[in-house]
Design a protein around this motif. Structure first.
Motif, PDB file in Angstrom:
ATOM      1  N   GLY A 207      11.240   8.947  -5.921  1.00 31.26           N
ATOM      2  CA  GLY A 207      11.324   8.409  -4.570  1.00 31.26           C
ATOM      3  C   GLY A 207       9.975   8.087  -3.960  1.00 31.26           C
ATOM      4  N   ASP A 208       8.883   8.563  -4.558  1.00 34.47           N
ATOM      5  CA  ASP A 208       7.551   8.187  -4.074  1.00 34.47           C
ATOM      6  C   ASP A 208       7.359   6.680  -4.227  1.00 34.47           C
ATOM      7  OD1 ASP A 208       6.920  10.782  -3.485  1.00 34.47           O
ATOM      8  OD2 ASP A 208       5.559  11.090  -5.177  1.00 34.47           O
ATOM      9  N   VAL A 209       6.531   6.106  -3.376  1.00 39.76           N
ATOM     10  CA  VAL A 209       6.145   4.706  -3.488  1.00 39.76           C
ATOM     11  C   VAL A 209       4.634   4.632  -3.665  1.00 39.76           C
ATOM     12  CG1 VAL A 209       6.009   2.466  -2.329  1.00 39.76           C
ATOM     13  CG2 VAL A 209       8.107   3.837  -2.169  1.00 39.76           C
TER      14      VAL A 209
ATOM     15  N   THR B  64       1.256   2.315  -3.941  1.00 38.25           N
ATOM     16  CA  THR B  64       0.707   1.006  -3.579  1.00 38.25           C
ATOM     17  C   THR B  64      -0.551   0.760  -4.409  1.00 38.25           C
ATOM     18  OG1 THR B  64       1.547   1.193  -1.320  1.00 38.25           O
ATOM     19  CG2 THR B  64      -0.173  -0.451  -1.721  1.00 38.25           C
TER      20      THR B  64
ATOM     21  N   THR C 269       3.788  -2.806  -4.540  1.00 40.06           N
ATOM     22  CA  THR C 269       4.341  -1.482  -4.254  1.00 40.06           C
ATOM     23  C   THR C 269       5.410  -1.150  -5.289  1.00 40.06           C
ATOM     24  OG1 THR C 269       5.955  -2.431  -2.704  1.00 40.06           O
ATOM     25  CG2 THR C 269       3.869  -1.609  -1.790  1.00 40.06           C
TER      26      THR C 269
ATOM     27  N   GLU D 296       8.336   1.788  -6.443  1.00 40.17           N
ATOM     28  CA  GLU D 296       9.103   2.999  -6.212  1.00 40.17           C
ATOM     29  C   GLU D 296       9.265   3.760  -7.529  1.00 40.17           C
ATOM     30  OE1 GLU D 296      13.527   4.542  -4.751  1.00 40.17           O
ATOM     31  OE2 GLU D 296      13.189   2.419  -5.186  1.00 40.17           O
TER      32      GLU D 296
ATOM     33  N   SER E 245      14.096  -2.631  -6.447  1.00 42.06           N
ATOM     34  CA  SER E 245      14.028  -1.483  -5.538  1.00 42.06           C
ATOM     35  C   SER E 245      14.311  -1.950  -4.124  1.00 42.06           C
ATOM     36  CB  SER E 245      12.635  -0.838  -5.593  1.00 42.06           C
ATOM     37  OG  SER E 245      12.453   0.076  -4.528  1.00 42.06           O
ATOM     38  N   ALA E 246      15.021  -1.121  -3.363  1.00 36.69           N
ATOM     39  CA  ALA E 246      15.263  -1.410  -1.947  1.00 36.69           C
ATOM     40  C   ALA E 246      14.098  -0.959  -1.084  1.00 36.69           C
ATOM     41  CB  ALA E 246      16.542  -0.714  -1.492  1.00 36.69           C
ATOM     42  N   PHE E 247      13.139  -0.244  -1.661  1.00 30.21           N
ATOM     43  CA  PHE E 247      12.066   0.360  -0.884  1.00 30.21           C
ATOM     44  C   PHE E 247      10.676  -0.133  -1.262  1.00 30.21           C
ATOM     45  CE2 PHE E 247      15.603   3.313  -1.295  1.00 30.21           C
ATOM     46  CZ  PHE E 247      15.903   3.559   0.038  1.00 30.21           C
ATOM     47  N   ALA E 248      10.591  -0.973  -2.301  1.00 36.58           N
ATOM     48  CA  ALA E 248       9.283  -1.447  -2.767  1.00 36.58           C
ATOM     49  C   ALA E 248       9.471  -2.778  -3.482  1.00 36.58           C
ATOM     50  CB  ALA E 248       8.666  -0.414  -3.703  1.00 36.58           C
TER      51      ALA E 248
ATOM     52  N   ALA F 265      10.845  -1.148  -8.804  1.00 33.06           N
ATOM     53  CA  ALA F 265      10.858   0.229  -9.280  1.00 33.06           C
ATOM     54  C   ALA F 265      10.099   0.284 -10.604  1.00 33.06           C
ATOM     55  CB  ALA F 265      12.287   0.721  -9.463  1.00 33.06           C
TER      56      ALA F 265
END
Length: 427
Positions: free
Chosen positions: A257-259, A261, A267, A269, A354-357, A360
């Motif tokens: 779960g870490d992202v 950069t 970025t 995930e 990834s939905a966050f970066a 993935a």
């Protein structure tokens, strides 16, 4: 200790040997019977393994041997405990064979080293020291250790290695035979140097972890290749980037779960802490790209998917630059190091969404899902030039044998050093 003299024979063995026998021994003399000249290297390797398994300690290659026949024997006869026990034929190939053997022994021994004795810093220093022993005049280096990686923005290596009490390292080794500090850099080599891979919080099984001392095989292989190229007379400036870390579990380890950069703004995930090799290689590839080198080759024991595809006999090649890929595949054939091209296209960059970066680092499923080796290469392609021109990724499926075979002893193989050295000299 007396040496066993080993000859090549094109005659069948005596009648009292069973059908299919390729080796006969009479006193201090052995003959390898090449019943199938089209498959001579295979037969020679099997004979070498038979001699080793019979307890033979010293051999002298006598009579008429071709260079690749001598090399095939040496690869298979040499083990973790029996090295430099071969006397080459008295011909004009001894110098080249000696250079190959020196590079092979370095590469194998460092891969086979226990992870307790090979921290990231020791790996970096050992590679530097060996290259310096070959050509001290033209080798310089600089490195970033621990928190210095974070300060300089090398975030992949930093995060993968921060769970260990032994700090991660990025080392840049500069081989510059020109004597000109402003000389252009012809090529860069990048190696994955995970000195032990527990898998992190995506922890491996005990069986899967047992051989993970070999996960720095990429760093060893590119170092061995550069050393061999220097021994063969390399006159071009080459930089070597080794991305060294231990992937361990602790209260300070990186987590699912870490992202992360990266310096280029990408970025990532973390959905699998066991897909760490591509995270450290990304830093090395960016550092190599910054040099402006026209050729960049990275090597890594990166994915189980490559081994599933090719077994333990072939290394896997990936490139967006298809002309480069084919040229180096040709070098691998000429150097008798089996390799095979696997798919890589630009769209492989988007196979781990990834939905966050931006991306993935894998797919959140066992083994990274289908096409895992190509997806890993697609991830790496984000960290070189946009078109991937001049870049080749090698997934070292053939770097290590967890158990001995009829052709090769247990442990590291050093397969790939000749191919990469040839590319440095030819490209």
């Amino acid at each position: 200790m007396s040496r066993l003299s080993v000859f090549i024979s094109n005659q069948a063995p005596a009648d009292y040997y069973s059908a299919g026998t390729v080796l006969s021994i009479n006193g201090q003399t052995a003959q390898i019977h090449l019943a199938d000249p089209q498959n001579d290297l295979d037969q020679i390797k099997k004979a070498a393994r038979s001699l080793d398994n019979s307890g033979v300690m010293q051999v002298e290659l006598s009579g008429s041997w071709q260079i690749e026949q001598q090399w095939a024997f040496a690869q298979s006869f040499t083990t973790t405990t029996k090295q430099n026990h071969i006397k080459w034929c008295d011909d004009n190939n001894a110098n080249e064979l000696s250079h190959r053997y020196q590079a092979m022994i370095f590469t194998r021994n460092i891969i086979n080293a226990t992870p307790e004795d090979l921290s990231p810093e020791i790996l970096a220093n050992t590679c530097q020291d060996w290259l310096t022993s070959i050509d001290a005049k033209h080798i310089t280096s600089k490195k970033w250790v621990g928190e210095a990686l974070k300060e300089q923005g090398w975030m992949g290596i930093y995060h993968v290695g921060r769970g260990s009490t032994r700090p991660p390292v990025l080392i840049e080794i500069d081989y510059n035979p020109t004597g000109d500090n402003n000389a252009p850099i012809s090529a860069c080599l990048v190696g994955k140097g995970i000195t032990f891979d527990s898998g992190g919080y995506s922890i491996k099984s005990s069986e899967g972890m047992l051989s993970m001392k070999c996960d720095m095989g990429g760093a060893a292989t590119v170092t061995g290749a550069l050393g061999l190229a220097i021994l063969r007379g390399l006159k071009k400036r080459v930089k070597l980037f080794l991305c060294c870390a231990e992937n361990l579990i602790s209260g300070h380890a990186y987590k699912l779960g870490d992202v992360i950069t990266y310096k280029n703004g990408t970025t990532v995930e973390v959905v699998n802490t066991d897909a760490e090799g591509r995270l450290v290689l990304a830093d090395g590839l960016m550092a190599a790209t910054e040099t402006g080198a026209e050729l960049i080759i990275d090597a890594a024991t990166l994915t189980g998917a490559a081994m599933v595809a090719l077994g333990e006999e072939y290394n896997a090649f990936f490139a967006l630059d298809k002309a480069l890929q084919q040229r180096v595949l040709d070098y691998s054939a000429q150097e008798f190091e089996p390799s095979w091209g696997l798919p890589l296209e630009k769209w492989h960059q988007n196979k781990c969404p990834s939905a966050f970066a931006d991306t993935a680092n894998s797919k959140a499923q066992k083994g990274g899902g289908g096409g895992g080796a190509s997806n890993a290469a697609g991830f790496l392609s984000r960290f070189v030039n946009e078109a991937g021109k001049g870049w080749l990724h090698i997934d070292l499926a053939a770097a290590y044998n967890a158990s001995g075979t009829v052709h090769m002893p247990i442990g590291a193989t050093a397969q790939g050093i000749r191919t990469i050295a040839r590319a440095l000299l030819e490209e």
